[in-house]
Design an enzyme around this catalytic site. Structure first.
Site, PDB file in Angstrom:
ATOM      1  N   LYS A 158       0.866  -1.193   0.000  1.00 45.95           N
ATOM      2  CA  LYS A 158       0.000   0.000   0.000  1.00 45.95           C
ATOM      3  C   LYS A 158       0.886   1.220   0.000  1.00 45.95           C
ATOM      4  O   LYS A 158       2.062   1.171   0.402  1.00 45.95           O
ATOM      5  CB  LYS A 158      -0.936   0.027   1.214  1.00 45.95           C
ATOM      6  CG  LYS A 158      -0.281   0.000   2.613  1.00 45.95           C
ATOM      7  CD  LYS A 158       0.184   1.330   3.166  1.00 45.95           C
ATOM      8  CE  LYS A 158       0.713   1.207   4.599  1.00 45.95           C
ATOM      9  NZ  LYS A 158       1.489   2.340   5.083  1.00 45.95           N
ATOM     10  N   ASP A 216      -2.995  -1.150  10.328  1.00 45.66           N
ATOM     11  CA  ASP A 216      -3.048  -1.209   8.861  1.00 45.66           C
ATOM     12  C   ASP A 216      -3.704  -2.482   8.322  1.00 45.66           C
ATOM     13  O   ASP A 216      -3.928  -2.594   7.121  1.00 45.66           O
ATOM     14  CB  ASP A 216      -1.619  -1.148   8.281  1.00 45.66           C
ATOM     15  CG  ASP A 216      -1.143   0.282   8.076  1.00 45.66           C
ATOM     16  OD1 ASP A 216      -1.958   1.209   8.213  1.00 45.66           O
ATOM     17  OD2 ASP A 216       0.042   0.448   7.761  1.00 45.66           O
TER      18      ASP A 216
HETATM   19  C1  LIG Z   1       1.688   4.694   9.729  1.00 36.98           C
HETATM   20  C2  LIG Z   1       0.740   3.710   9.087  1.00 36.98           C
HETATM   21  O1  LIG Z   1       1.463   2.738   8.361  1.00 36.98           O
HETATM   22  C3  LIG Z   1      -0.153   4.437   8.103  1.00 36.98           C
HETATM   23  O2  LIG Z   1      -0.770   3.551   7.244  1.00 36.98           O
HETATM   24  C4  LIG Z   1      -0.071   3.009  10.125  1.00 36.98           C
HETATM   25  O3  LIG Z   1      -0.829   3.911  10.856  1.00 36.98           O
HETATM   26  C5  LIG Z   1       0.745   2.097  11.015  1.00 36.98           C
HETATM   27  O4  LIG Z   1       0.080   0.883  11.049  1.00 36.98           O
HETATM   28  P1  LIG Z   1       0.690  -0.433  11.707  1.00 36.98           P
HETATM   29  O5  LIG Z   1       2.138  -0.574  11.372  1.00 36.98           O
HETATM   30  O6  LIG Z   1      -0.236  -1.553  11.385  1.00 36.98           O
HETATM   31  O7  LIG Z   1       0.580  -0.012  13.206  1.00 36.98           O
HETATM   32  P2  LIG Z   1       0.561  -0.868  14.544  1.00 36.98           P
HETATM   33  O8  LIG Z   1       1.357  -2.123  14.372  1.00 36.98           O
HETATM   34  O9  LIG Z   1      -0.852  -0.972  15.023  1.00 36.98           O
HETATM   35  O10 LIG Z   1       1.349   0.121  15.504  1.00 36.98           O
HETATM   36  C6  LIG Z   1       2.738   0.398  15.359  1.00 36.98           C
HETATM   37  C7  LIG Z   1       3.080   1.594  16.226  1.00 36.98           C
HETATM   38  O11 LIG Z   1       2.520   2.787  15.685  1.00 36.98           O
HETATM   39  C8  LIG Z   1       1.688   3.450  16.626  1.00 36.98           C
HETATM   40  N1  LIG Z   1       0.461   3.914  15.929  1.00 36.98           N
HETATM   41  C9  LIG Z   1      -0.059   3.192  14.899  1.00 36.98           C
HETATM   42  C10 LIG Z   1      -1.214   3.633  14.260  1.00 36.98           C
HETATM   43  C11 LIG Z   1      -1.822   4.826  14.720  1.00 36.98           C
HETATM   44  N2  LIG Z   1      -2.935   5.282  14.150  1.00 36.98           N
HETATM   45  N3  LIG Z   1      -1.281   5.514  15.748  1.00 36.98           N
HETATM   46  C12 LIG Z   1      -0.129   5.084  16.364  1.00 36.98           C
HETATM   47  O12 LIG Z   1       0.348   5.732  17.290  1.00 36.98           O
HETATM   48  C13 LIG Z   1       1.354   2.416  17.679  1.00 36.98           C
HETATM   49  O13 LIG Z   1       1.247   3.018  18.940  1.00 36.98           O
HETATM   50  C14 LIG Z   1       2.540   1.478  17.637  1.00 36.98           C
HETATM   51  O14 LIG Z   1       3.547   1.881  18.516  1.00 36.98           O
HETATM   52  N1  LIG Z   2       5.243 -10.913   7.600  1.00 36.67           N
HETATM   53  C1  LIG Z   2       6.052  -9.898   7.958  1.00 36.67           C
HETATM   54  N2  LIG Z   2       6.694  -9.194   7.005  1.00 36.67           N
HETATM   55  C2  LIG Z   2       7.498  -8.153   7.372  1.00 36.67           C
HETATM   56  N3  LIG Z   2       7.737  -7.779   8.627  1.00 36.67           N
HETATM   57  C3  LIG Z   2       7.108  -8.436   9.612  1.00 36.67           C
HETATM   58  C4  LIG Z   2       6.234  -9.512   9.316  1.00 36.67           C
HETATM   59  N4  LIG Z   2       5.751  -9.963  10.476  1.00 36.67           N
HETATM   60  C5  LIG Z   2       6.301  -9.212  11.456  1.00 36.67           C
HETATM   61  N5  LIG Z   2       7.121  -8.295  10.952  1.00 36.67           N
HETATM   62  C6  LIG Z   2       7.868  -7.279  11.755  1.00 36.67           C
HETATM   63  O1  LIG Z   2       7.221  -6.008  11.564  1.00 36.67           O
HETATM   64  C7  LIG Z   2       8.159  -4.966  11.320  1.00 36.67           C
HETATM   65  C8  LIG Z   2       7.521  -3.937  10.356  1.00 36.67           C
HETATM   66  O2  LIG Z   2       7.267  -4.578   9.153  1.00 36.67           O
HETATM   67  P1  LIG Z   2       6.449  -4.007   7.923  1.00 36.67           P
HETATM   68  O3  LIG Z   2       7.182  -4.429   6.711  1.00 36.67           O
HETATM   69  O4  LIG Z   2       5.028  -4.402   8.024  1.00 36.67           O
HETATM   70  O5  LIG Z   2       6.559  -2.432   8.141  1.00 36.67           O
HETATM   71  P2  LIG Z   2       5.943  -1.247   7.387  1.00 36.67           P
HETATM   72  O6  LIG Z   2       5.983  -1.469   5.906  1.00 36.67           O
HETATM   73  O7  LIG Z   2       6.602  -0.024   7.927  1.00 36.67           O
HETATM   74  O8  LIG Z   2       4.449  -1.300   7.825  1.00 36.67           O
HETATM   75  P3  LIG Z   2       3.432  -0.130   8.069  1.00 36.67           P
HETATM   76  O9  LIG Z   2       3.388   0.688   6.835  1.00 36.67           O
HETATM   77  O10 LIG Z   2       2.185  -0.936   8.325  1.00 36.67           O
HETATM   78  O11 LIG Z   2       3.952   0.602   9.280  1.00 36.67           O
HETATM   79  C9  LIG Z   2       9.382  -5.664  10.719  1.00 36.67           C
HETATM   80  O12 LIG Z   2      10.566  -4.994  11.062  1.00 36.67           O
HETATM   81  C10 LIG Z   2       9.328  -7.073  11.326  1.00 36.67           C
HETATM   82  O13 LIG Z   2      10.108  -7.160  12.499  1.00 36.67           O
END
Ligand SMILES: C[C@](O)(CO)[C@H](O)COP(=O)(O)OP(=O)(O)OC[C@H]1O[C@@H](n2ccc(N)nc2=O)[C@H](O)[C@@H]1O
Ligand SMILES: Nc1ncnc2c1ncn2[C@@H]1O[C@H](COP(=O)(O)OP(=O)(O)OP(=O)(O)O)[C@@H](O)[C@H]1O
Length: 283
Positions: A11, A136
């Site tokens: 995404k 997400d």
């Molecule tokens: C930044 C985005 O990627 C935008 O799409 C998302 O809001 C993050 O989504 P995500 O990685 O699925 O988030 P989570 O795994 O639920 O949370 C990761 C970290 O981001 C913070 N978090 C996340 C989403 C949100 N609306 N507010 C937050 O403060 C949470 O407190 C946590 O410490």
């Molecule tokens: N299936 C998976 N693929 C990738 N990372 C994973 C998975 N499961 C757990 N993780 C953990 O989650 C952390 C964040 O991974 P991810 O690739 O989803 O981040 P991101 O792209 O920044 O996601 P978002 O945009 O939702 O914040 C990684 O550093 C890893 O430790």
């Protein structure tokens, strides 16, 4: 059906506004989610025992910390399933890059296992379960491009013209948690009033991430020479949008060797949903 292969698409957050912070630390936001026709590949094979096993070239991703494992266990427990699953993960999406790889893997797992294990939950129910795994996950489960409100789980469908994106991952890892807990993160952007297309759109995390990581700043400067560009999520990936695939590829071919990138088209319906529907209609 005893096996299924489904994509877990990336995404982009085409904009990301942070409107406030809740008492539990989560942030209220407004963001525009679009899917790309590029992602990880997940191959599911039913098991007769109740084990959940992940196979992947990267041993770090075969543990119970993987969101794929957590999604499968959550569904297995929630629906009292006695069967297990072997899931082969072919990782293509940069990790911790803001393109939602882990969340998308989790969502594809919920969608695929809902069928393979005959749970027959609605997408609404799966999204509710998915929210326990990350903010997400719901958008990937619902599978339509959307403006998200709340913490990212309240989704309002949008229909966008397709565009070509060059997504670049500077080789730095940005922790989502570190950005959301940083004292300098702007947290008071007013909610959009009126049509979002007429609003000033940006990513509220971008200036902070650029300050913390000069490599992200350099990436954006480089991309801006080619096309309008922005950071996705909390970084580190940045994207530039092009009307023509050939122009996106031309920029990709010029990418400095120390960064990684890919070109993909945006879509309004998640490729995971399109693949799943196509496969189910075939049977
Ligand atoms: C930044 C985005 O990627 C935008 O799409 C998302 O809001 C993050 O989504 P995500 O990685 O699925 O988030 P989570 O795994 O639920 O949370 C990761 C970290 O981001 C913070 N978090 C996340 C989403 C949100 N609306 N507010 C937050 O403060 C949470 O407190 C946590 O410490
Ligand atoms: N299936 C998976 N693929 C990738 N990372 C994973 C998975 N499961 C757990 N993780 C953990 O989650 C952390 C964040 O991974 P991810 O690739 O989803 O981040 P991101 O792209 O920044 O996601 P978002 O945009 O939702 O914040 C990684 O550093 C890893 O430790």
């Amino acid at each position: 059906m005893s096996s299924l292969s489904i994509i877990a698409p990336a995404k982009l957050n085409l904009f990301l506004h942070i409107n406030g912070r809740r008492p539990d630390g989560y942030h209220e936001l407004e963001t525009l989610f679009v899917f790309l026709n590029y992602g990880d590949q997940l191959d599911f094979t039913l098991r007769t025992d109740n084990q959940i096993l992940i196979e992947c070239e990267n041993p770090e991703l075969t543990t119970q910390d993987n969101l794929i494992f957590k999604a499968a266990r959550l569904l297995q427990n929630h629906a009292n399933i006695t069967q297990g699953i072997t899931i082969k993960l072919t990782k293509k999406l940069p990790m911790g890059g803001g393109v939602g790889g882990g969340s998308s893997d989790a969502a594809t797992t919920l969608l695929a296992l809902n069928h393979l294990w005959h749970c027959d939950f609605s997408n609404e129910k799966l999204a509710e379960l998915g929210l326990q795994l990350g903010a997400d996950v719901p958008v990937f489960v619902k599978g339509f491009a959307a403006i998200a409100h709340g913490i990212g789980e309240q989704l309002e469908a949008v229909n966008l013209a397709p565009s070509w994106y060059l997504v670049v991952h500077p080789n730095v890892h940005i922790s989502t948690q570190a950005i959301f807990t940083h004292p300098d993160l702007p947290r008071s952007t007013p909610k959009i009033n009126g049509p979002w297309q007429e609003a000033k759109l940006y990513n509220d995390c971008e200036s902070l991430v650029k300050k913390l990581s000069p490599e992200v700043e350099k990436t954006l400067q480089w991309l801006l020479e080619y096309a309008p560009s922005r950071m996705t999520g909390t970084g580190a990936c940045c994207f530039a949008s092009f009307a023509e695939e050939a122009d996106a590829n031309k920029a990709l071919n010029a990418l400095p060797a120390h960064w990684q990138g890919f070109v993909a088209q945006s879509v309004n319906i998640s490729p995971a949903h399109l693949e799943l529907n196509a496969k189910l209609n075939l049977l």
